[in-house]
Design an enzyme around this catalytic site. Structure first.
Site, PDB file in Angstrom:
ATOM      1  N   VAL A 115       0.858  -1.193   0.000  1.00 20.97           N
ATOM      2  CA  VAL A 115       0.000   0.000   0.000  1.00 20.97           C
ATOM      3  C   VAL A 115       0.889   1.236   0.000  1.00 20.97           C
ATOM      4  O   VAL A 115       1.732   1.396   0.875  1.00 20.97           O
ATOM      5  CB  VAL A 115      -0.937   0.040   1.225  1.00 20.97           C
ATOM      6  CG1 VAL A 115      -1.757   1.328   1.235  1.00 20.97           C
ATOM      7  CG2 VAL A 115      -1.859  -1.171   1.247  1.00 20.97           C
ATOM      8  N   GLY A 117       3.174   2.263  -2.349  1.00 19.78           N
ATOM      9  CA  GLY A 117       4.480   2.249  -3.002  1.00 19.78           C
ATOM     10  C   GLY A 117       5.605   2.442  -2.010  1.00 19.78           C
ATOM     11  O   GLY A 117       5.846   1.604  -1.138  1.00 19.78           O
ATOM     12  N   ILE A 119       5.759   4.939   0.210  1.00 20.96           N
ATOM     13  CA  ILE A 119       5.321   5.744   1.363  1.00 20.96           C
ATOM     14  C   ILE A 119       5.380   4.884   2.627  1.00 20.96           C
ATOM     15  O   ILE A 119       4.869   3.764   2.630  1.00 20.96           O
ATOM     16  CB  ILE A 119       3.888   6.265   1.147  1.00 20.96           C
ATOM     17  CG1 ILE A 119       3.812   7.094  -0.129  1.00 20.96           C
ATOM     18  CG2 ILE A 119       3.415   7.090   2.347  1.00 20.96           C
ATOM     19  CD1 ILE A 119       2.400   7.460  -0.549  1.00 20.96           C
ATOM     20  N   GLY A 170       2.422   4.728 -19.192  1.00 20.53           N
ATOM     21  CA  GLY A 170       2.712   3.624 -18.293  1.00 20.53           C
ATOM     22  C   GLY A 170       2.103   3.762 -16.914  1.00 20.53           C
ATOM     23  O   GLY A 170       2.361   2.939 -16.033  1.00 20.53           O
ATOM     24  N   GLU A 173      -2.801   0.535 -16.711  1.00 20.53           N
ATOM     25  CA  GLU A 173      -2.671  -0.746 -17.399  1.00 20.53           C
ATOM     26  C   GLU A 173      -3.482  -0.744 -18.689  1.00 20.53           C
ATOM     27  O   GLU A 173      -4.397   0.077 -18.875  1.00 20.53           O
ATOM     28  CB  GLU A 173      -3.158  -1.876 -16.494  1.00 20.53           C
ATOM     29  CG  GLU A 173      -2.417  -2.003 -15.177  1.00 20.53           C
ATOM     30  CD  GLU A 173      -1.005  -2.523 -15.347  1.00 20.53           C
ATOM     31  OE1 GLU A 173      -0.714  -3.127 -16.408  1.00 20.53           O
ATOM     32  OE2 GLU A 173      -0.190  -2.317 -14.427  1.00 20.53           O
ATOM     33  N   ASP A 184      -8.582  -1.649  -7.029  1.00 21.68           N
ATOM     34  CA  ASP A 184      -7.245  -1.527  -6.454  1.00 21.68           C
ATOM     35  C   ASP A 184      -7.313  -0.797  -5.115  1.00 21.68           C
ATOM     36  O   ASP A 184      -6.689  -1.222  -4.133  1.00 21.68           O
ATOM     37  CB  ASP A 184      -6.334  -0.775  -7.427  1.00 21.68           C
ATOM     38  CG  ASP A 184      -4.955  -0.504  -6.856  1.00 21.68           C
ATOM     39  OD1 ASP A 184      -4.114  -1.422  -6.874  1.00 21.68           O
ATOM     40  OD2 ASP A 184      -4.721   0.625  -6.379  1.00 21.68           O
ATOM     41  N   LYS A 188      -6.324  -2.231  -1.241  1.00 28.05           N
ATOM     42  CA  LYS A 188      -5.416  -1.522  -0.342  1.00 28.05           C
ATOM     43  C   LYS A 188      -6.101  -1.157   0.972  1.00 28.05           C
ATOM     44  O   LYS A 188      -5.467  -1.178   2.038  1.00 28.05           O
ATOM     45  CB  LYS A 188      -4.873  -0.279  -1.045  1.00 28.05           C
ATOM     46  CG  LYS A 188      -3.934  -0.615  -2.196  1.00 28.05           C
ATOM     47  CD  LYS A 188      -3.553   0.619  -2.995  1.00 28.05           C
ATOM     48  CE  LYS A 188      -2.612   0.269  -4.129  1.00 28.05           C
ATOM     49  NZ  LYS A 188      -2.339   1.427  -5.017  1.00 28.05           N
ATOM     50  N   GLY A 286       5.278   2.537  -8.633  1.00 28.03           N
ATOM     51  CA  GLY A 286       6.486   2.735  -9.422  1.00 28.03           C
ATOM     52  C   GLY A 286       7.601   1.818  -8.993  1.00 28.03           C
ATOM     53  O   GLY A 286       7.646   1.323  -7.874  1.00 28.03           O
TER      54      GLY A 286
END
Length: 382
Positions: A115, A117, A119, A170, A173, A184, A188, A286
């Site tokens: 959850v 990235g 962070i 990018g 998707e 998504d 999370k 990322g």
């Protein structure tokens, strides 16, 4: 510490790059699906090669998807191998089974990268949650939808055009369903619930709406209301075995901090009984940010720090009947509820409803969509 890497795609390659030169960690095996000559003897097509290797203490799972990742992670944990994963889908759908496997194998499951990235959200949420004082978890947890919303509202761009741009860049998707339909964000939210409240929430029970049908006509009405739209996930503290939990577009005031989150950034927060409101901001996905948080999980293993699922204690059901707010609703269908007409939007009309419970509104929308599949709605954050 000797580790195995499951998958060497975007995040997996980032993990390899960031571990290069770190003598504390050695990648001994890498599970691959196809020949990658540059990996040499590190590569294997068989997970059993990893499972049978007693030197491997930890497994890093960055395959994504529910299967075969779930099978590999369960077998690793039961065999006493620690696991670090960024896989929110697998976690959200199988929280209790994973916690049981970790307990049975006396292994730790590190989930921080799943959850936000890079962070440091789940780590701090779980740490605060051990005091038992988390009141709610919430925020912008999907960068793709925030990018679309921000661009539409700041540049007047059409939804389809912005989505296509995000796919070319990018950020989105080829199949954007999980992002734009809120799935998504829902996954999370369920992971955050486990970290903050120490409980499992079934994703299918969470009322979930996305932004697929947002139009520029809606954006014009938002501007007239002095509001900005963001996709927000929220769950409140469980009471008597149930809790409110939802994902929905939300209209916030133009001076609200959530309105200031631009492009594909995330802003995730929680409210703690003594510390109050806490926010965490940054890149929510990322290669490099997510790989960084994976490696933080390995660091925690090396230093003996607990993971976010150390205290999972059963599941709770979702009850959105006790949480209510006003809603923006744009539809061509006939309404049979109290609502203030705001403006005509194409062939539809925009309304502002009286306060409705989250469960009532989502049920109403499911009914109205039979007549108007293109309707859009958003809660109001007062």
């Amino acid at each position: 510490m000797k580790i195995a890497l499951l998958g060497v795609g975007t995040v997996g390659s980032g993990v390899r790059e960031q571990l290069a030169g770190d003598s504390r960690f050695e990648i001994k095996r890498i599970l691959v699906r196809r020949e990658i000559p540059e990996l040499g003897a590190l590569a294997t097509f068989s997970f059993d090669d990893i499972l049978r290797d007693d030197e491997i203490e930890a497994v890093v799972e960055v395959i994504g998807g529910e299967q075969p990742a779930l099978d590999y992670v369960l077998r690793s944990l039961r065999a006493g191998k620690h696991v670090v994963t960024a896989n929110k889908l697998m976690l959200s759908e199988n929280m209790e089974a994973l916690a049981e496997a970790a307990h049975a194998g006396r292994a730790r499951l590190m989930i921080d990268a799943s959850v936000g990235g890079g962070i440091p959200y789940l780590h701090n949420l779980a740490r605060a949650g051990r005091r038992g004082g988390i009141q709610s978890v919430f925020g912008i947890v999907n960068g793709t939808t925030n990018l679309i919303l921000d661009t539409m509202q700041s540049e007047g761009a059409d939804f389809a055009d912005v989505l296509a741009q995000a796919q070319r860049a990018g950020y989105a998707e080829a199949d954007p369903t999980a992002d734009i339909d809120g799935l998504d964000a829902r996954a999370k939210l369920c992971v955050a619930a486990a970290a903050g409240f120490g409980c499992a929430v079934r994703p299918a029970e969470v009322d979930t709406a996305g932004i697929r049908t947002l139009s520029l006509g809606d954006v014009r009405v938002f501007r007239q209301l002095g509001r900005v739209c963001r996709l927000i996930a929220r769950m409140d503290r469980p009471e008597n075995g149930s809790a409110p939990a939802y994902v929905e577009p939300t209209l916030v005031g133009s001076m609200d901090i959530l309105a200031a989150i631009r492009r594909n950034d995330n802003l995730i927060g929680y409210v703690e009984r003594n510390a109050g409101l806490q926010y965490f901001f940054g890149q929510g996905a990322g290669k490099s940010p997510t790989a960084f948080n994976v490696i933080m999980g390995l660091e925690d293993l090396l230093e003996g720090r607990p993971g976010a699922l150390e205290r999972l204690a059963g599941s709770v059901s979702v009850d959105n009947g006790r949480l209510a707010h006003r809603y923006y609703l744009r539809t061509a269908a006939r309404l049979e509820i109290e609502a203030q007409a705001l403006a005509d939007v194409g062939e539809a009309r925009a309304y502002l409803t009286a306060p409705l419970s989250v469960s009532h509104m989502h049920a109403l929308v499911r009914k109205l969509r039979k007549a108007d599949p293109n309707l859009f709605f958003a809660g109001l954050r007062d």
